[in-house]
Design a protein around this motif. Structure first.
Motif, mmCIF file in Angstrom:
data_model
loop_
_atom_site.group_PDB
_atom_site.id
_atom_site.type_symbol
_atom_site.label_atom_id
_atom_site.label_comp_id
_atom_site.label_asym_id
_atom_site.label_seq_id
_atom_site.Cartn_x
_atom_site.Cartn_y
_atom_site.Cartn_z
ATOM 1 N N SER A 199 30.867 42.745 40.089
ATOM 2 C CA SER A 199 32.094 41.972 39.951
ATOM 3 C C SER A 199 33.058 42.650 38.987
ATOM 4 O O SER A 199 32.656 43.305 38.032
ATOM 5 N N VAL A 200 34.349 42.459 39.268
ATOM 6 C CA VAL A 200 35.393 43.097 38.468
ATOM 7 C C VAL A 200 36.526 42.101 38.251
ATOM 8 O O VAL A 200 36.931 41.402 39.182
ATOM 9 N N VAL A 201 37.044 42.055 37.034
ATOM 10 C CA VAL A 201 38.279 41.346 36.744
ATOM 11 C C VAL A 201 39.365 42.394 36.531
ATOM 12 O O VAL A 201 39.196 43.311 35.723
ATOM 13 N N VAL A 202 40.455 42.283 37.261
ATOM 14 C CA VAL A 202 41.606 43.165 37.087
ATOM 15 C C VAL A 202 42.670 42.384 36.337
ATOM 16 O O VAL A 202 43.141 41.345 36.829
ATOM 17 N N LEU A 203 43.038 42.857 35.167
ATOM 18 C CA LEU A 203 44.033 42.200 34.332
ATOM 19 C C LEU A 203 45.391 42.841 34.579
ATOM 20 O O LEU A 203 45.603 44.005 34.278
#
Length: 413
Positions: free
Chosen positions: A4-8
C-alpha cells in the motif's frame, strides 16, 4: 498495509505517480488538502515542453543582472524584504549555473524532457484527456533581428544535441500563422514538438479519473499530520486515518513541511506566478500559444479564454497577492492581440517549486527508504508529471527504470 502507498499531493505529479502505481497493482490512496489539480497545476502556460531541454539558469551577465535589479520587468519581480529568505537557495542556484556545472545538469534534465510528450500521450490516448491536448507547438516572437538570429543559433544547438524540432518564420510567416496579431514581428521560432493543453486543471482531473476508475482512492487530508505507524505510516484525512507501508511526497513547494520533520530539508524555494483570462474582440482568435521574447509574457488559447501569464515573483510564500507583473504585461499584450475584458475579477496565483540545481528530487529519502520524493519540478510540473510518475512507480515496484534516476536522487543535498 503490504503493497500500500499513500501519495501526498494531487497535482499533476502526484496524480501521475498515483496512476502509474495503481496500474502496477499497488493499493494507492491519494491525499490532498484541496481537490486534484487545484494547486500549482491549475495555473501554468499549458505547454508540454519537449523543447525545454535547457533549464532556466541564474543570470550571469552584468547587463542581465542589472536589468533584473531595476525590478521593473514583466519576467521577474522581487519583494525587497523577502530577498534575505532567498539568499541561500539563490546563491546555490548561481553556483550550479556556472557553465561547466550547467552543462552536466542539461544532460540529466534533457533526459527527463526527452519523452515528456510520449508519456502524456500514453496516458491520454483513447480517453477524454485527448480532447484537451493539441499538437500545435508554440511561437516565440521577436521584434529584434539580432535577438532572433541568436535564438536561431541556440535552437540549432538544441536540434543537434537533443533532437528538438523547430521552424523559423519571417514576418510574413508570423502574420499568416496568427493573422489577428495587431503588430508585425520580424520573425519567430516555431517550436514544433510541444503539445498545447487547453485546460491544465482539466487534464489533471482526467488523469485522476483514470486513477479512480482503476480502483484508486482520493481523500481530503492534511499531509503535515504524517507520522510513523508501526512499520508504516499514517496520515489524518476527513475520512479518518489512512495507513500505508510507503509514502510518496509530491507536494511541490510544500514538500519540506513534510520531509523536514523526517530529517530532510532540501533547499527548495518558491517562485510565485499569476494569470488572468481574457475574451477576444469580435471574431479574433489565437491559434496557438505565443511568447513575446522582448517583454517576457505568454498568451495561450484556453477553454476559459486567452490566458496571460506572468514571469517569476520572489516574495514571501504566504504573502498577499501582488500581481504587478500582470499589470505591466496587460497593456503590452493588448497592443499585441485584440483582447476583450478579463474573465475573472481576481488573478490566479500559485507557487512553482524550484531547486537550486534546476532538477527535481526523485527517489527514496536517505535513511527513510519507505518515503519517496517526487517534487521540485520548477516551471515544468505539467510537462514532467507522467514522466516522473512512471519513473517513481518503476523504482518502487522493482522494475528497471526507463531512465537513470541517479541525477535526481534526494541525497545529492
Amino acid at each position: 498495509m503490504r503493497g500500500s502507498v499513500v501519495v501526498l499531493g494531487a497535482g499533476m505529479v502526484g496524480v501521475s505517480v498515483a496512476l502509474h502505481l495503481r496500474r502496477r497493482g499497488c493499493d494507492v490512496v491519494l491525499v490532498d488538502r484541496q481537490g486534484p489539480g487545484e494547486g500549482a497545476s491549475f495555473g501554468n502556460a499549458g505547454l508540454i515542453q519537449r523543447e525545454a531541454v535547457y533549464p532556466h539558469a541564474f543570470p550571469r551577465t552584468i547587463s542581465e543582472l542589472l536589468r533584473i535589479a531595476r525590478n521593473n520587468s514583466v519576467d521577474a519581480y522581487y519583494h525587497p524584504l523577502a530577498l534575505p529568505s532567498y539568499a541561500s537557495p539563490l546563491l546555490r542556484y548561481w553556483w550550479h549555473s556556472e557553465p561547466a556545472r550547467y552543462a552536466q545538469i542539461v544532460l540529466a534534465w534533457s533526459e527527463l524532457i526527452r519523452t515528456c510528450c510520449d508519456e502524456h500521450l500514453a496516458l491520454a490516448k483513447g480517453t477524454e484527456a485527448m480532447e484537451l491536448i493539441r499538437s500545435v507547438g508554440f511561437l516565440r516572437l521577436y521584434n529584434d533581428p539580432v535577438a532572433l538570429e541568436a535564438a536561431i543559433a541556440a535552437a540549432e544547438v538544441g536540434k543537434r544535441d537533443h533532437a528538438v524540432g523547430f521552424d523559423v518564420l519571417d514576418g510574413d510567416g508570423v502574420a499568416a500563422a496568427e493573422p489577428h496579431l495587431l503588430v508585425r514581428r520580424v520573425g519567430a521560432l516555431n517550436w514544433t514538438d510541444p503539445l498545447s493543453v487547453t485546460d491544465p486543471h482539466g487534464l489533471t482531473l482526467a488523469y485522476c479519473r483514470q486513477f479512480l476508475d482503476a480502483g484508486g482512492r482520493f481523500v481530503l487530508g492534511d499531509a503535515t499530520t504524517l507520522a510513523a505507524q508501526g512499520a508504516g505510516w499514517k496520515v489524518h484525512t476527513q475520512e479518518g486515518p489512512v495507513e500505508a507501508a510507503r509514502v510518496v511526497v509530491a507536494l511541490g513547494a510544500w514538500a519540506p513541511k513534510v520531509t523536514g520533520p523526517l530529517g530532510y530539508s532540501p533547499p527548495l524555494f518558491g517562485k510565485r506566478g499569476y494569470h488572468y483570462h481574457y475574451g477576444m474582440q469580435g471574431n479574433a482568435v489565437l491559434n496557438r500559444p505565443i511568447l513575446d521574447a522582448n517583454a517576457g509574457f505568454t498568451l495561450m488559447p484556453m477553454r476559459a479564454g486567452i490566458r496571460l501569464t506572468s514571469g517569476a515573483e520572489f516574495a514571501f510564500t504566504d504573502g498577499a497577492k501582488t500581481p504587478i507583473q500582470l499589470e505591466r504585461a496587460e497593456p503590452l499584450a493588448r497592443r499585441l492581440l485584440p483582447l476583450a475584458d478579463r474573465v475573472e475579477a481576481e488573478p490566479w496565483m500559485g507557487i512553482r517549486p524550484c531547486m537550486p540545481d534546476m532538477m527535481p528530487v526523485i527517489g527514496p529519502l536517505p535513511r527513510r527508504q519507505s518515503v519517496w520524493c517526487a517534487f521540485g519540478h520548477g516551471h515544468q510540473g505539467l510537462t514532467l508529471g507522467p514522466t516522473t510518475g512512471r519513473l517513481v512507480a518503476e523504482m518502487m515496484t522493482g522494475e528497471v527504470p526507463f531512465l537513470d534516476p541517479a541525477p535526481y536522487r534526494p541525497e545529492r543535498f
